[in-house]
Each structure stands twice: as C-alpha cells, then as structure tokens.
Enzyme design. Sequence first.
Site, short mmCIF file in Angstrom:
data_model
loop_
_atom_site.label_atom_id
_atom_site.label_comp_id
_atom_site.label_asym_id
_atom_site.label_seq_id
_atom_site.Cartn_x
_atom_site.Cartn_y
_atom_site.Cartn_z
N ARG A 46 45.12 0.18 33.41
CA ARG A 46 46.24 -0.49 32.74
C ARG A 46 46.16 -2.02 32.82
NH1 ARG A 46 51.85 2.93 33.53
NH2 ARG A 46 51.10 4.88 32.60
N ASP A 155 66.38 -1.87 30.83
CA ASP A 155 65.04 -1.56 31.32
C ASP A 155 64.44 -2.85 31.86
OD1 ASP A 155 63.07 1.05 30.81
OD2 ASP A 155 61.99 -0.81 31.14
#
Length: 286
Positions: A46, A155
């Site tokens: 990632r 978030d």
Amino acid sequence: MNAQPDLLMPTQADLSRAEFAEIADIMQVEARIHMPPHKITLVQSRLARRVRRLNLTTWRSYIDQVRSDEGERGEMVIALTTNHTHFFRESHHYDDLSRRLLPRFREAGREAIRIWSAGCSTGEEVYSAAMTLLGDDKASAGWVRNADVKLLATDISTPVVERTRAAVYSHEAVEAVPARQRSAWTVPHGADEVRIADLPRSLVTAQVLNLFGDWPMQRKFDVIFCRNVMIYFDDEAKSDLTTRFAEVLKPGGTLYIGHSERLVGPDRTRFRTAGQTIYTLDHGAP
C-alpha cells in the site's frame, strides 16, 4: 553495457521488520490503529505508491519524511486505512432501525434526532440509514420534512469523506439498495452512475474526524453506527471508544457494531444487548 537497477527502490527492496515496526508505531500514535506483524506485506504494497510518488529510494528515507512531515503522516494513514463497505451491509441493523426506532422518531415531533456514522468510508452506510428513515417513497418521507433529523458521517480519510459528500455510486453498487428505495432515492448521474437524491443528501453532513481526537459535536446521538471499525484497534483503544460512545449517546440510544466486534472495557456494562451486535445505552447511565 548493462543497465543499472534502481537501487533499493521500495518496489524491489522488502520493508524490514524494524521499519515495519516504526510504521506500526506511527499508526498507533496517529490513529490508534493496531498493525500486527503479519500485516507487513500489506503495508509494503500500500505504501509503495506513496514512496514512488515522493521519488524516494529507501524505506528509511520514507519513514524519516513521515516523521517530519505532518501532511505525509496523514497520507500514510489514509493509504493504510481499509475502506470497504456496501449499501445495507449487515441489513439486520437497518431492519432494527426501521422496526424499533423509526416509529419512535416519527412521533418525536420537533425533537432533534441525530444519527452518527462513525467511520463512514465512502458513505454507503449513512445513506442506507437515511433511506431507511425516508421509507419506500416520497409520501412515506413526509414526516422527515417536518422534523429535525440530521445524520453525521465522519472518517479519518479525506478522500472517502469527499466521496460521501459527492454521493455518486456505480449502478452495481446501488443494486444492494431495495428496489423501491432505489427508485425513490437515487437519480441518474451521467451514463454509468447514479447519485443519491436531494432529500437524503440534505440530511447528511460529512466531515473528516479522527475517532481519537476532539469530538466537536454539540448534541447527543440517538443512534451511532460504528461497524467494522473497532476490528483495527487494540483492546485499550476499543475500551476508550466504548467509553466515548457512552458519553455521547442519549440514554436509551442505540449503538450498532460490526458482526465480528465486541464492546470491551469497564463501560461496556452501561450497554444492554438489543439484538445481534445491537446495543442500547442503559437509561440509568449518566
């Protein structure tokens, strides 16, 4: 003449266990996200794109930049945050919202009704809740127009909050929405997408928020969705979050968590089980 390889480019050199441990420590400090050693391959895959974008040649240089650059620390947290969701996921929660809570909300008059999607990802959860409140058609939604109903979606990742605000999804994504609600509360958007209709979007406010930072909300909540979020935290962080949720829920308020999650810590006793992964705050709780 043989071409020289790119020395120590992170796409070729493995992230060492010591370097992984440093990244895991930063994630714990920044977002309380627990990254066990078996996540090393995931972390490397990632973050490799971030390292290439920064034109760095070693993991050491990347970690040094993350430590010195607040913006890059934020980018790392975003890159390592999992954002997987879909409409009406764990549908029994929406069944409970409709069957047990919606009649009460309809009778509340102008009393404020507040719902929080904590860890909202790209917004499917909060819009599923909004559509559940609105019902199958515009006639059934009349009560909302005359009520004080607001849904908050938060978030830690700015890109997914922006997607929640945009409220644009693929046709495949909205197939999980019940047909009558899909007809009432989505509209075509371009050739290949749909957008959540004006009324459900008007109920939702989406903001960036770290669950372990300051919570600026002024009112207590009737409902909190925090599903498939606590699985990324250790028990200490889960306990802290359980306490904080108890503090911002109304007495009798409802907390929905993920199917593989559990409440931990001393304040778990302030909650009563109301169904599968459904909890209500004890009316006697302060």
